[in-house]
Scaffold this motif. Sequence first.
Motif, PDB file in Angstrom:
ATOM      1  N   ARG A   1     -27.489 -17.026 -12.806  1.00 44.69           N
ATOM      2  CA  ARG A   1     -26.206 -16.935 -12.502  1.00 44.69           C
ATOM      3  C   ARG A   1     -25.836 -15.368 -12.193  1.00 44.69           C
ATOM      4  O   ARG A   1     -25.031 -15.199 -11.150  1.00 44.69           O
ATOM      5  CB  ARG A   1     -25.212 -17.612 -13.133  1.00 44.69           C
ATOM      6  N   ALA A   2     -26.199 -14.589 -13.388  1.00 45.66           N
ATOM      7  CA  ALA A   2     -25.465 -13.284 -13.090  1.00 45.66           C
ATOM      8  C   ALA A   2     -26.228 -12.598 -12.023  1.00 45.66           C
ATOM      9  O   ALA A   2     -25.563 -11.502 -11.700  1.00 45.66           O
ATOM     10  CB  ALA A   2     -26.071 -12.520 -14.536  1.00 45.66           C
ATOM     11  N   LYS A   3     -27.183 -12.980 -11.289  1.00 42.98           N
ATOM     12  CA  LYS A   3     -27.677 -12.376 -10.139  1.00 42.98           C
ATOM     13  C   LYS A   3     -26.770 -12.665  -8.964  1.00 42.98           C
ATOM     14  O   LYS A   3     -27.040 -12.113  -8.044  1.00 42.98           O
ATOM     15  CB  LYS A   3     -29.129 -12.743  -9.644  1.00 42.98           C
ATOM     16  N   GLY A   4     -25.949 -13.491  -9.217  1.00 46.17           N
ATOM     17  CA  GLY A   4     -24.829 -14.060  -7.897  1.00 46.17           C
ATOM     18  C   GLY A   4     -25.804 -15.235  -7.208  1.00 46.17           C
ATOM     19  O   GLY A   4     -25.224 -15.600  -6.131  1.00 46.17           O
TER      20      GLY A   4
END
Lengths: 350, 370
Positions: free
Chosen positions: A253-256
Amino acid sequence: MAACGGPGNPRAAAGPSTVLAYIIRRLFAVVVMLLVITLVTFGIFFLIPKWVGVDPATYFIGKQADPASLEGIRKKMGLDDPILVQFGKFLWGLVAGRDYANGTDVTHCSAPCFGYSFRNEQAIWPVLTDRLPVTMQLAAGACVIWVVVGVGTGVVSALKRGSALDRTLMTVALAGVSLPIYFTGMIALAVVVYGLGWIDGQYVPFGESASGWFGGMLLPWVTLAFLYAAMYARMTRATMLEIMGEDYIRTARAKGLREPVVIGKHAMRSTMTPVLTILGMDLGALVGGAILTETTFSLPGIGQAAVKAISDKDFPLILGVTLIAAVAVVVANLLVDLLYAVVDPRVRLS
Amino acid sequence: MTDLPIQKSGTGADSAPNEPVAGKAKPTAFLEVRDLKVHFPTDDGLVKSVDGLSFQLEKGKTLGIVGESGSGKSVTSLAIMGLHRAGQYGRSKARMSGEIWLEGRELISADPDEVRRLRGKDVAMIFQDPLSAMHPYFTVGAQIVEAYRVHHDVSKAVARKRAIEMLDRVGIPQPDKRVDDYPHQFSGGMRQRAMIAMALSNNPDLLIADEPTTALDVTVQAQILDLIRDLQKEFGSAVIIITHDLGVVAELADDILVMYGGRCVERGPADKVFYEPQHPYTWGLLGSMPRLDRERTERLNPVKGSPPSLINVPSGCAFHPRCPYAELTGGASTTVVPELSEVGSRHHAACHLSAADRERIWTEEIAPKL
């Protein structure tokens, strides 16, 4: 190890030769295991008559037979030989076939020779090969249904955890794992076959009539799949919930990444690994005979043969069924282990 | 970091979460967090993980957020990343209020999908445990390629070149070979390097490092910190480094923010916070840090007691049950929530102790023991 990395490189690549050596080692272990299973089963079924004081020859031709006939059978089947000799002959028969001879006539039993049924004097092996496809069709068809339904349900339930949908699905799943096949199967038969009369529920070989075959297999498939789908839904849900809490999901998720990618790619990849493992085991066990399903729906499969063999005290057939089941489970285990190394790069075969 | 305006930090009583915050004036700072609150409703009550936090950060600068477990450090960083709202899974029940301004965009009220597009591109994050933070079933290269291609419409081959280039940049030997390794084939330090490569592959303006060295060997820790510092210079990113290790922030940070019980108790330039700390909790942190450059004279002085419950936060100053000087405040510390007030140039602390008391205690009791 085929190759080792340099300093600070903790990897050790498993080359093809390593994998081959692993498979050979495992196959050897499989053979040993099957030998032991055979010996134990053989021992039990051929010692019991001695312990209870029954002449095994009477199993073939009945208790009222005259002594001369009994003597002939004993001689022909080698029943007077020591147990290890009998076992050795049995093993040899499995590999190379054997001749049963009593001096006057010779009966050839070609390999793999499991001997003859006590009841109808049929060779065991053709009985097994007749029945195995039915069981495999049952297992394969049910498997497709339960994987799609079970895994799908589990994923939806996990993603909607705590919702009314999740609670409903899990209640149904709990019912699914709790209700025995002979209960759900009977209900299905009562409603669909006898109540509504949509299908006649009789097993028909595929070669005779494809639609008849489908109609006959449908209820067994659905009934068996219901049980397994329920188990797989619960397992998938639990696994998925655990995976969704993993740090690498947060990283994804942190990668987008979009949520469908996070779930469909990152979470599913991890969720499917244990599912595949259990699937291999379950299929192996089912090929050894879906006893309840086959009995409930009168499917002429291995499981039904096993039930009949036991009620008939037909030891050679029991031995054959047991061996088939053992081979299925052991081979499935091996395949699962090999598969695991493919799906999980952390697993090395050594 | 420009002059820190003293935000009226919410006391938790007068402004409920999810209430529209009055006056959303566009800030000038690169990153400005205003009165951030992140609350989680649970069966046991409302967990106030972050309860009124404000700070600013300029490009190219490093902010160290320090505090013990449960002080709200990681929750703050996940809030900036927008990760409390990411994903329908479990319907994260975080209630957020306040403002997070990143380059003139307010993120809390923004559309979640807009925040998603910033995530990984403008704001990137590295995590505490690089082994669990990487997917075990995908190669390191595939994971970097994926991170790059989310925000760049390029072929896999181009992204792979970028991944190799980034692995090379963070000091992975033979990057063209190691790119195809799985995370478990990397050592701990290399994994964190790979995570940094992944985070920086999109040239983020802000890098959030959540305890980036905690899971690593001591010898590797310094290398990773050096790497972060070098890359920050090269990429010009702002960095927020979250840690409970004062040694880490001493190494890197321009400014330090000390958190306790979901609030900021002290913030200011790093050397001020280190050499003229004003809050008893900061004193406690310094006192519990082993020093190799001093002669070992006595035992370390840990902060006594346990971190506060975030459901039933102690009344008044959340630190008062553990504060050895609470009685000097004449009861104020148990009833009134202390506001951040200026105690020096760009240096703020939230403490009821008088300036004279703090000065006396620091010079007479605390400093000599450090």
